[in-house]
Design a protein around this motif. Structure first.
Motif, PDB file in Angstrom:
ATOM      1  N   LYS A 209      52.528  15.519  66.901  1.00  0.00           N
ATOM      2  CA  LYS A 209      53.628  14.911  66.155  1.00  0.00           C
ATOM      3  C   LYS A 209      54.664  15.958  65.760  1.00  0.00           C
ATOM      4  CE  LYS A 209      51.204  10.983  64.102  1.00  0.00           C
ATOM      5  NZ  LYS A 209      50.657  10.416  62.859  1.00  0.00           N
ATOM      6  N   HIS A 210      54.227  17.197  65.668  1.00  0.00           N
ATOM      7  CA  HIS A 210      55.109  18.288  65.242  1.00  0.00           C
ATOM      8  C   HIS A 210      55.614  19.139  66.401  1.00  0.00           C
ATOM      9  CE1 HIS A 210      54.543  17.835  60.871  1.00  0.00           C
ATOM     10  NE2 HIS A 210      53.328  17.426  61.179  1.00  0.00           N
TER      11      HIS A 210
ATOM     12  N   ALA B 118      51.910  25.562  58.977  1.00  0.00           N
ATOM     13  CA  ALA B 118      50.494  25.934  59.079  1.00  0.00           C
ATOM     14  C   ALA B 118      50.030  25.908  60.535  1.00  0.00           C
ATOM     15  CB  ALA B 118      49.637  24.991  58.229  1.00  0.00           C
ATOM     16  N   ILE B 119      50.472  24.904  61.277  1.00  0.00           N
ATOM     17  CA  ILE B 119      50.114  24.814  62.699  1.00  0.00           C
ATOM     18  C   ILE B 119      50.708  25.986  63.470  1.00  0.00           C
ATOM     19  CG2 ILE B 119      50.385  23.453  64.805  1.00  0.00           C
ATOM     20  CD1 ILE B 119      50.435  20.930  62.947  1.00  0.00           C
TER      21      ILE B 119
ATOM     22  N   ALA C  78      56.826  19.785  56.489  1.00  0.00           N
ATOM     23  CA  ALA C  78      57.226  21.160  56.810  1.00  0.00           C
ATOM     24  C   ALA C  78      56.066  22.125  56.620  1.00  0.00           C
ATOM     25  CB  ALA C  78      58.419  21.575  55.947  1.00  0.00           C
ATOM     26  N   ALA C  79      55.279  21.922  55.568  1.00  0.00           N
ATOM     27  CA  ALA C  79      54.133  22.806  55.312  1.00  0.00           C
ATOM     28  C   ALA C  79      53.083  22.654  56.413  1.00  0.00           C
ATOM     29  CB  ALA C  79      53.528  22.496  53.944  1.00  0.00           C
TER      30      ALA C  79
ATOM     31  N   PRO D 118      57.854  10.373  47.535  1.00  0.00           N
ATOM     32  CA  PRO D 118      59.308  10.560  47.564  1.00  0.00           C
ATOM     33  C   PRO D 118      59.694  11.340  48.811  1.00  0.00           C
ATOM     34  CG  PRO D 118      58.386  11.167  45.431  1.00  0.00           C
ATOM     35  CD  PRO D 118      57.232  10.918  46.352  1.00  0.00           C
ATOM     36  N   VAL D 119      60.894  11.064  49.318  1.00  0.00           N
ATOM     37  CA  VAL D 119      61.331  11.697  50.568  1.00  0.00           C
ATOM     38  C   VAL D 119      61.220  13.206  50.494  1.00  0.00           C
ATOM     39  CG1 VAL D 119      63.293  12.065  52.082  1.00  0.00           C
ATOM     40  CG2 VAL D 119      62.815   9.778  51.219  1.00  0.00           C
ATOM     41  N   GLY D 120      61.655  13.806  49.396  1.00  0.00           N
ATOM     42  CA  GLY D 120      61.609  15.256  49.273  1.00  0.00           C
ATOM     43  C   GLY D 120      60.209  15.796  49.392  1.00  0.00           C
TER      44      GLY D 120
END
Length: 198
Positions: free
Chosen positions: A54-55, A19-20, A14-15, A5-7
């Motif tokens: 990617k982030h 973490a990165i 986001a997690a 699911p999108v959420g």
């Protein structure tokens, strides 16, 4: 395979991003910015370098990981303020509510030393603040109905964005922030000048 699911997908992204960023800051503070590689950060965060990129666009962006969110919040402080509230009052409350907790964070001193002692980070930070100045200045100009590059609006944005640097080392940061906003709202008077008599 069923898509998440999108959420849930967004929470996972986001997690991973957090973490990165956390791994990068920890390594930078422990070893110094120039002695830490992208591979070191990816390994510490248990992700591939492809996932890292990617982030984050680059190594400097890992230090300023909340840059885009802060820019959006500044613009929103102007555009989404309550009816009847002035731009300066909205920005005053935004700075008090968002910057003061950051300035009082346990790692704030280490973070500032890292940025100030690393030329690449100082330069990146300056470019970031310049971009924030343009965005905030444009939001102010749009609100008052003038061109986006109106010098008065850009100057006001720049003054507001300088407040963290001007007040960072003050004993009473809240009072210092309030003093600067008072000057922006009421004009400057020489310190110690007696108030005019009624």
């Amino acid at each position: 395979m069923t898509d998440l699911p999108v959420g849930r997908r967004e929470r996972k992204k986001a997690a991973t991003r957090q973490a990165i960023a956390d791994a990068a800051l920890r390594l930078f503070l422990e070893h110094g910015y120039d002695r830490v590689s992208i591979r070191d950060i990816a390994d510490a965060a248990d992700v591939s370098t492809t996932t890292l990129f990617k982030h984050f666009a680059g190594k400097e962006a890992l230090v300023f990981d909340e840059d885009q969110a802060r820019e959006a919040e500044l613009v929103a402080a102007v555009r989404e303020r309550d009816a009847g509230r002035s731009i300066l009052d909205a920005l005053r409350h935004h700075v008090l509510d968002t910057w003061l907790p950051v300035a009082e964070h346990a790692q704030a001193g280490e973070f500032n030393n890292l940025v100030n002692s690393t030329p690449a980070l100082r330069a990146y930070g300056e470019r970031m603040w310049t971009r924030h100045t343009a965005s905030l200045g444009a939001a102010i100009a749009e609100d008052v109905g003038v061109d986006h590059d109106d010098v008065a609006c850009v100057a006001l944005a720049r003054f507001v964005l300088e407040i963290p640097a001007l007040t960072r080392d003050r004993r009473n940061r809240t009072a210092a922030v309030e003093t600067i906003f008072d000057i922006l709202e009421q004009g400057w008077e020489p310190p110690g000048k007696p108030a005019p008599r009624p």
